[in-house]
Design a protein around this motif. Structure first.
Motif: not given
Length: 324
Positions: A141-169
């Protein structure tokens, strides 16, 4: 059939992955690798017995290359893809398509007018799970709601990229691969709202912890919501996804997709259809150069996805709803 000659721009993890994949395909030759990091670029070129070029523009100008694989930071995808298409070469670009909607639209326009293959690296096109979800959502049928949640404890292998607004937005843009499949299932958004909190944000755009949420209304009806949090106090990562439709709900808590209806709960049936790799798909599209509709349709979805992620960043800056 002549070998397809490709160049690779970048020398990080994804560049190494693609170089290995393409080098293993008999009909393909990796002609050259370009990278601003000369040390890793030279190492990667030596591993694959190919030429290293420090300036990606010189790689684009070469006459002996059919297509180019773009594996650079997010903030240069659009610029490089446009230059490659203007040089009449095929493009395989890591997601996101671009860091600017106009650049993304220009990339797609050039692919159409130059009759070149533009393949963005979203894997749903070769995913049996996504194919099963697409079929099932069409039955519920028709869509009512789609929801997605991701919770991450660490900062990843390359935080200088993920945790960087100027590089990754914003995280929404970095995690565009969570937005793309939902847009592919339920279509374009008509408005976007966003919110974000960054702990330890510096003038250079780096930060230590984040929470980012996006809400959209789809043009065909229904609401979409995404939430991401990284660097938080949680022991293990958690991810939850749900598609709530008028006749049933599809949900995945990390253990596989289930379908809930008034008649009960069943496991989603996943077909075992053999699928090509994304690299093989791109090469086959180049070989059948007159049949570009599938890749361009997928690129349209990639463009719609970055419209959402980039509009959410605008909504955060301006503290308002953004109409698309």
């Amino acid at each position: 059939m002549k070998n397809i000659k490709i160049g690779i721009i970048g020398s990080g993890g994804m560049a190494r992955h693609h170089a290995d994949r393409f080098s293993s395909i008999a009909t393909t030759e990796v002609v050259a690798i370009a990278s601003r990091n000369e040390q890793t670029g030279i190492q990667l070129a030596a591993k694959h017995a190919t030429t290293f070029i420090s300036d990606w523009k010189r790689l684009v100008e070469r006459d002996d290359i059919d297509g180019i694989v773009i594996c650079t930071h997010n903030n240069s995808h659009g610029e490089i893809a446009i230059a490659v298409l203007q040089a009449d070469k095929h493009v395989f670009v890591e997601y996101p398509l671009a860091n600017d909607v106009n650049e993304g639209a220009e990339t797609l326009h050039l692919a159409k007018t130059h009759h070149r293959v533009l393949r963005v690296s979203h894997p749903e096109v070769v995913s049996n799970i996504h194919a099963a979800l697409k079929q099932k959502t069409g039955e519920l049928g028709e869509l009512l709601l789609t929801s997605f949640v991701r919770l991450t404890h660490g900062r990843g292998a390359r935080p200088e990229i993920l945790f960087n607004l100027s590089v990754s937005g914003t995280p929404a843009h970095f995690f565009i691969y969570h937005i793309y499949p939902i847009v592919d299932l339920f279509g374009e958004a008509k408005w976007v709202e966003g919110a974000a909190c960054y702990e330890g944000l510096t003038e250079s755009g780096q930060y230590n912890r984040f929470v980012n949420s996006v809400t959209v209304a789809f043009k065909q009806g229904g609401i979409g919501q995404w939430s991401w949090a990284g660097g938080i106090a949680i022991n293990t990562a958690e991810q939850h996804a749900r598609y709530v439709l008028t006749e049933g709900t599809l949900s995945d808590d990390g253990s596989g997709w289930r379908c809930s209806t008034p008649n009960g709960v069943t496991e989603l049936t996943i077909p075992k259809t053999p699928q090509p790799t994304l690299q093989e798909l791109w090469l086959s599209e180049i070989q059948n150069a007159t049949q570009h509709a599938p890749c361009l349709a997928d690129a349209e979805v990639a463009l719609s996805a970055i419209r959402i992620s980039l509009a959410s960043a605008q909504a955060i800056r301006e503290n308002r709803r953004i109409e698309l």
